[in-house]
Design an enzyme around this catalytic site. Structure first.
Site, PDB file in Angstrom:
ATOM      1  NE  ARG A  75      -3.899   2.202   0.402  1.00 53.24           N
ATOM      2  CZ  ARG A  75      -3.769   3.627   0.364  1.00 53.24           C
ATOM      3  NH1 ARG A  75      -2.599   4.022  -0.050  1.00 53.24           N
ATOM      4  NH2 ARG A  75      -4.826   4.287   0.783  1.00 53.24           N
TER       5      ARG A  75
ATOM      6  CD  GLU B 184     -11.151   2.507  -3.315  1.00 52.33           C
ATOM      7  OE1 GLU B 184     -10.910   1.449  -3.934  1.00 52.33           O
ATOM      8  OE2 GLU B 184     -10.189   2.988  -2.355  1.00 52.33           O
TER       9      GLU B 184
ATOM     10  NE  ARG C   5      -3.986  -2.868   1.937  1.00 53.84           N
ATOM     11  CZ  ARG C   5      -4.781  -1.798   1.464  1.00 53.84           C
ATOM     12  NH1 ARG C   5      -4.980  -1.733   0.164  1.00 53.84           N
ATOM     13  NH2 ARG C   5      -5.344  -1.089   2.414  1.00 53.84           N
TER      14      ARG C   5
END
Length: 333
Positions: free
Chosen positions: A223, A231, A265
């Protein structure tokens, strides 16, 4: 021969209806400019001839042009991987010919329909030479697959288990499965080999083929620290993903990991061929500064620059913040 090669490039990369205006070779600058430049460079290596028509775009003689292509040939061969996007090709040309006349450099770029220097994003960050405060560990990845980019702020990478840090962490059952898989493939027992690879994948590893060699690698989901891209279903979500993909695909990355998020992540800073990825994403207007988790002043500055220029998502008068968009979806709004 140069024109014939360009024709073949055009056939292989047919421009779409929305590709924009046609460049000097009758093809879209966004699709074939890089290929046309590459073909002409290697055509020069064979024939020592520069492209026909280039003299109409530049001020220097053909002898000088030949000198450019010699330098570009060396630079292209040294680039690993070679340029794939118009921006990468432009940066290579500008860097290689930085001591030549501005009119010649811009004329050469225009000849191939590549971005001019004034249209490129100026990057200021340098790759850290010392370990930043709060750093947990560093990753040196294998080349990134385009399909590994989930969106504008998340990418999956693989690190070879021959890496000193990784070699001591590989589970014994993964090592055994990798050896057994290799033996099964040698015996052409592909059903067994596939079952063993599935076991390896379930453990967070994968066997990748790199330059005709099989490499056991560990998977990491990354990330990007300090930014939040739209998004995929939001405006500019697709463009943000494409920008990140174009930047990292086929390249080995240096990743400085500072934390792990609630989704498992690694949260880190990514450097690609000396480019700080978060800086580029912010300056091109494909991400927000994620102030809730990162207060670095330089990220704030880069976002403000993009806002002022109204580039990327800032072309909209009031773009929706990704964290607000996600909250609304969670609450069923």
């Amino acid at each position: 021969m140069g024109n014939a090669l360009r024709f073949l490039c055009a056939q292989c990369t047919e421009p779409s209806a929305d590709s924009g205006s046609l460049g000097p070779h009758g093809v879209s600058a966004t699709t074939v400019g890089v290929s046309a430049l590459a073909q002409d460079i290697f055509h020069f290596d064979i024939t020592s001839q520069v492209p026909e028509g280039l003299s109409k775009h530049v001020v220097s003689s053909k002898k000088a042009q030949a000198n450019w292509y010699k330098k570009l040939l060396d630079a292209w061969r040294e680039a690993k991987p070679p340029p794939r996007t118009p921006e990468e090709a432009s940066r290579l040309v500008i860097k290689t010919l930085k001591r030549h006349l501005k009119a010649d450099v811009e004329g050469l770029l225009a000849f191939y329909g590549l971005p001019l220097p004034q249209t490129l994003v100026e990057l200021s960050s340098e790759v850290p030479t010392s370990l930043p405060e709060g750093l947990k560990f560093e990753l040196q990845t294998l080349p990134v697959d385009a399909k590994a980019v989930a969106d504008g702020d998340t990418v999956t990478v693989y690190v070879s288990t021959t890496d000193p840090r990784e070699s001591s962490y590989v589970p014994n059952d993964v090592q055994v499965a990798a050896v057994q898989r290799s033996k099964a493939r040698a015996e052409r027992n592909y059903t067994k080999a596939d079952a063993l690879h599935e076991k390896i994948v379930d453990a967070g590893y994968r066997v990748l083929k790199i330059q005709n060699e099989e490499v056991l690698a560990r998977k990491y989901r990354i990330r990007l620290r300090g930014i939040d891209a739209p998004e995929s279903k939001m405006p500019y979500g697709k463009e943000a993903k494409e920008e990140l993909t174009n930047l990292v695909q086929g390249k080995c990355l240096r990743i400085l990991v500072f934390a792990e998020d609630r989704y498992g992540r690694c949260v880190g800073d990514i450097y690609c061929n000396g480019i700080f990825v978060q800086e580029l994403m912010l300056k091109k207007g494909f991400a927000w500064h994620y102030t809730a988790y990162d207060r670095r002043s330089e990220l704030e500055k880069w976002e403000k620059e993009a806002r002022a220029k109204r580039v990327g998502l800032w072309a909209a008068s009031n773009p929706e913040k990704p964290w607000d968009w996600r909250k609304d979806r969670r609450e069923g709004r």
